[in-house]
Write a protein that holds these residues in place. Structure first.
Motif, PDB file in Angstrom:
ATOM      1  N   ARG A   1      -6.116  -0.284  11.448  1.00 19.77           N
ATOM      2  CA  ARG A   1      -7.419  -0.670  12.007  1.00 19.77           C
ATOM      3  C   ARG A   1      -7.266  -1.112  13.456  1.00 19.77           C
ATOM      4  O   ARG A   1      -8.052  -0.741  14.333  1.00 19.77           O
ATOM      5  N   LYS A   2      -6.216  -1.885  13.713  1.00 17.09           N
ATOM      6  CA  LYS A   2      -6.008  -2.453  15.045  1.00 17.09           C
ATOM      7  C   LYS A   2      -5.875  -1.370  16.115  1.00 17.09           C
ATOM      8  O   LYS A   2      -6.382  -1.523  17.235  1.00 17.09           O
ATOM      9  N   TYR A   3      -5.209  -0.264  15.775  1.00 17.05           N
ATOM     10  CA  TYR A   3      -4.938   0.775  16.772  1.00 17.05           C
ATOM     11  C   TYR A   3      -5.866   1.981  16.638  1.00 17.05           C
ATOM     12  O   TYR A   3      -5.555   3.073  17.111  1.00 17.05           O
ATOM     13  N   THR A   4      -6.991   1.754  15.980  1.00 13.04           N
ATOM     14  CA  THR A   4      -8.043   2.770  15.865  1.00 13.04           C
ATOM     15  C   THR A   4      -9.313   2.223  16.490  1.00 13.04           C
ATOM     16  O   THR A   4      -9.683   1.074  16.246  1.00 13.04           O
ATOM     17  N   LYS A   5      -9.989   3.011  17.290  1.00 14.31           N
ATOM     18  CA  LYS A   5     -11.221   2.547  17.916  1.00 14.31           C
ATOM     19  C   LYS A   5     -12.351   2.483  16.894  1.00 14.31           C
ATOM     20  O   LYS A   5     -12.353   3.250  15.921  1.00 14.31           O
ATOM     21  N   PRO A   6     -13.327   1.590  17.106  1.00 17.39           N
ATOM     22  CA  PRO A   6     -14.509   1.596  16.243  1.00 17.39           C
ATOM     23  C   PRO A   6     -15.123   2.989  16.188  1.00 17.39           C
ATOM     24  O   PRO A   6     -15.171   3.714  17.186  1.00 17.39           O
ATOM     25  N   GLY A   7     -15.581   3.371  15.002  1.00 22.67           N
ATOM     26  CA  GLY A   7     -16.051   4.724  14.773  1.00 22.67           C
ATOM     27  C   GLY A   7     -15.021   5.571  14.058  1.00 22.67           C
ATOM     28  O   GLY A   7     -15.323   6.669  13.591  1.00 22.67           O
ATOM     29  N   GLY A   8     -13.807   5.050  13.935  1.00 26.58           N
ATOM     30  CA  GLY A   8     -12.735   5.786  13.290  1.00 26.58           C
ATOM     31  C   GLY A   8     -12.620   5.482  11.805  1.00 26.58           C
ATOM     32  O   GLY A   8     -13.466   4.789  11.224  1.00 26.58           O
ATOM     33  N   ALA A   9     -11.567   6.007  11.210  1.00 29.51           N
ATOM     34  CA  ALA A   9     -11.389   5.882   9.759  1.00 29.51           C
ATOM     35  C   ALA A   9      -9.956   5.515   9.426  1.00 29.51           C
ATOM     36  O   ALA A   9      -9.008   5.957  10.080  1.00 29.51           O
ATOM     37  N   ILE A  10      -9.819   4.688   8.406  1.00 28.47           N
ATOM     38  CA  ILE A  10      -8.516   4.306   7.862  1.00 28.47           C
ATOM     39  C   ILE A  10      -8.525   4.629   6.376  1.00 28.47           C
ATOM     40  O   ILE A  10      -9.439   4.213   5.656  1.00 28.47           O
ATOM     41  N   THR A  11      -7.551   5.379   5.929  1.00 21.76           N
ATOM     42  CA  THR A  11      -7.447   5.745   4.520  1.00 21.76           C
ATOM     43  C   THR A  11      -6.118   5.255   3.970  1.00 21.76           C
ATOM     44  O   THR A  11      -5.071   5.471   4.581  1.00 21.76           O
ATOM     45  N   ALA A  12      -6.162   4.583   2.830  1.00 22.29           N
ATOM     46  CA  ALA A  12      -4.937   4.112   2.187  1.00 22.29           C
ATOM     47  C   ALA A  12      -4.903   4.614   0.760  1.00 22.29           C
ATOM     48  O   ALA A  12      -5.875   4.472   0.011  1.00 22.29           O
ATOM     49  N   GLY A  13      -3.778   5.212   0.381  1.00 17.89           N
ATOM     50  CA  GLY A  13      -3.591   5.683  -0.984  1.00 17.89           C
ATOM     51  C   GLY A  13      -2.329   5.094  -1.571  1.00 17.89           C
ATOM     52  O   GLY A  13      -1.269   5.104  -0.922  1.00 17.89           O
ATOM     53  N   PHE A  14      -2.451   4.555  -2.777  1.00 15.97           N
ATOM     54  CA  PHE A  14      -1.296   3.993  -3.477  1.00 15.97           C
ATOM     55  C   PHE A  14      -1.264   4.576  -4.877  1.00 15.97           C
ATOM     56  O   PHE A  14      -2.274   4.596  -5.585  1.00 15.97           O
ATOM     57  N   TYR A  15      -0.074   5.069  -5.276  1.00 14.59           N
ATOM     58  CA  TYR A  15       0.055   5.640  -6.612  1.00 14.59           C
ATOM     59  C   TYR A  15       1.372   5.188  -7.230  1.00 14.59           C
ATOM     60  O   TYR A  15       2.448   5.357  -6.641  1.00 14.59           O
ATOM     61  N   ALA A  16       1.264   4.582  -8.406  1.00 13.49           N
ATOM     62  CA  ALA A  16       2.435   4.159  -9.167  1.00 13.49           C
ATOM     63  C   ALA A  16       2.635   5.128 -10.317  1.00 13.49           C
ATOM     64  O   ALA A  16       1.872   5.123 -11.288  1.00 13.49           O
ATOM     65  N   SER A  17       3.636   5.990 -10.198  1.00 10.85           N
ATOM     66  CA  SER A  17       3.957   6.926 -11.272  1.00 10.85           C
ATOM     67  C   SER A  17       5.059   6.336 -12.132  1.00 10.85           C
ATOM     68  O   SER A  17       5.518   5.217 -11.911  1.00 10.85           O
ATOM     69  N   GLN A  18       5.529   7.076 -13.090  1.00  9.19           N
ATOM     70  CA  GLN A  18       6.618   6.596 -13.940  1.00  9.19           C
ATOM     71  C   GLN A  18       7.935   6.475 -13.171  1.00  9.19           C
ATOM     72  O   GLN A  18       8.799   5.674 -13.534  1.00  9.19           O
ATOM     73  N   ASP A  19       8.078   7.266 -12.111  1.00  9.22           N
ATOM     74  CA  ASP A  19       9.357   7.327 -11.400  1.00  9.22           C
ATOM     75  C   ASP A  19       9.372   6.581 -10.070  1.00  9.22           C
ATOM     76  O   ASP A  19      10.455   6.201  -9.600  1.00  9.22           O
ATOM     77  N   GLU A  20       8.205   6.393  -9.427  1.00  6.23           N
ATOM     78  CA  GLU A  20       8.213   5.843  -8.087  1.00  6.23           C
ATOM     79  C   GLU A  20       6.866   5.233  -7.719  1.00  6.23           C
ATOM     80  O   GLU A  20       5.843   5.488  -8.383  1.00  6.23           O
ATOM     81  N   LEU A  21       6.894   4.438  -6.657  1.00  7.92           N
ATOM     82  CA  LEU A  21       5.679   3.940  -6.013  1.00  7.92           C
ATOM     83  C   LEU A  21       5.524   4.701  -4.701  1.00  7.92           C
ATOM     84  O   LEU A  21       6.497   4.848  -3.947  1.00  7.92           O
ATOM     85  N   LYS A  22       4.326   5.163  -4.429  1.00  6.23           N
ATOM     86  CA  LYS A  22       4.083   5.879  -3.177  1.00  6.23           C
ATOM     87  C   LYS A  22       2.879   5.279  -2.477  1.00  6.23           C
ATOM     88  O   LYS A  22       1.818   5.105  -3.091  1.00  6.23           O
ATOM     89  N   LEU A  23       3.040   4.963  -1.200  1.00 13.51           N
ATOM     90  CA  LEU A  23       1.968   4.426  -0.370  1.00 13.51           C
ATOM     91  C   LEU A  23       1.809   5.305   0.858  1.00 13.51           C
ATOM     92  O   LEU A  23       2.798   5.625   1.531  1.00 13.51           O
ATOM     93  N   VAL A  24       0.575   5.697   1.143  1.00 16.39           N
ATOM     94  CA  VAL A  24       0.267   6.460   2.352  1.00 16.39           C
ATOM     95  C   VAL A  24      -0.888   5.763   3.054  1.00 16.39           C
ATOM     96  O   VAL A  24      -1.933   5.507   2.439  1.00 16.39           O
TER      97      VAL A  24
END
Length: 332
Positions: free
Chosen positions: A227-250
């Protein structure tokens, strides 16, 4: 949707180009004890800096003196100094309720000396911001105390609570902006001065995900950083997935991006990109650093993908541990 193209500079995350320049972040040098403490307390540092700024503003509003709340500012400065020493910080965390009372009593004292300004709009806004800051500080303190008791434990965390905590953080960030922008979660509601934030959390465990509690800090810090390095009007997307084998964050944004030759440099302690010097910030540049060392502590991998003027994507993957897993010390 058509609205995405009506907002100047807006690129919906699903339309982000696939030709980002990507680097895996590997083999950064270990941190010394003071650096490690500051990185670990990064989220707390940001909130304390905001608190210090609000106390200074209240002093200016009431008495035209940035140092009018000397007692409260002294408490805040002591907290900031304690961040460099884990043992001192533990004592300060145990005393948090009394320290909060000292700050608020000093604010009440100064307000009583200036009753003619009790309805000043800027003062009322600052008081509301103080309430938000202390709500977040209280949450940070409780998280730290729980983490210190069992620093290596993986625990089930409610995905709904994780989302709620992030919403509370963004509410505080929005209030601190004093009307410069809003943070919204429905794309159809976005105006040119708003940030659109999308949070997607899923787990094979259903409504919860087992993770190291410190990962909560990392998720929060990376989203706030985007958010800090994005100008107003922009978008921030966060995805988190916990599978049986790993945690993934994007975490992906439509911000200013990172110069190609600095993709690894910006992760080092206290470093920022050469193109963000004009960004007003209360932080110390430790968000990516913390993400890297936490990821490595738990045997994971980290990538940064970016392009100037387009945006940045941070990806973390942490393997699920076997039952006898014991994480390495990330600072030695």
């Amino acid at each position: 949707c058509g609205r995405c193209f009506q907002i100047p500079g807006f690129v919906h995350p699903s339309l982000m180009p696939l030709d980002f320049i990507e680097r895996e972040i590997e083999d950064l040098p270990p941190l010394n004890q003071e650096e490690a403490s500051l990185v670990d307390m990064h989220s707390l540092l940001n909130v304390l800096n905001i608190l210090h700024g609000e106390l200074t503003l209240i002093g200016l509003t009431l008495a035209r003196d940035s140092d009018a709340l000397r007692g409260a500012l002294g408490v805040c400065s002591q907290w900031l100094a304690d961040l460099r020493d884990p043992e001192r910080l533990r004592r300060a965390a145990d005393m948090f309720p009394s320290l909060r009372s000292r700050v608020m009593n000093d604010v009440a004292r100064l307000m009583a000396q200036h009753p003619d300004k009790e309805n000043d709009l800027e003062l009322l806004e600052s008081r509301a911001n103080l309430d938000s800051v202390f709500l977040v500080l209280d949450l940070r303190m409780r998280e730290l105390l729980a983490r210190w008791r069992k620093p290596d434990e993986w625990v089930p965390m409610s995905l709904a609570q994780l989302r709620l905590n992030l919403l509370q953080v963004f509410a505080a960030i929005g209030k601190n902006s004093k009307g410069r922008y809003r943070i919204i979660y429905n794309l159809a509601m976005q105006a040119p001065s708003d940030y659109y934030v999308q949070l997607d959390f899923d787990s094979t465990e259903g409504d919860s995900a087992t993770m190291p509690p410190v990962l909560h800090d990392v998720i929060r810090d990376l989203i706030a950083n985007a958010r800090k390095y994005t100008k107003p009007g922009g978008a921030i997307t966060a995805g988190f997935y916990a599978s049986q084998d790993e945690l993934k964050l994007v975490v992906q944004d439509t911000g200013r991006g990172i110069p190609e030759n600095e993709l690894t440099e910006v992760v080092k302690f206290g470093r920022r990109g050469s193109n963000v010097g004009d960004v007003r910030t209360m932080g110390a540049g430790f968000g990516l650093t913390k993400a890297y060392y936490v990821t490595k502590q738990f045997g994971g991998r980290m990538w940064i993908a970016s392009r100037l003027g387009v945006g940045t994507r941070i990806t973390l993957i942490i393997p699920r541990p076997p039952l006898d897993y014991c994480p390495k010390d990330m600072f030695l």
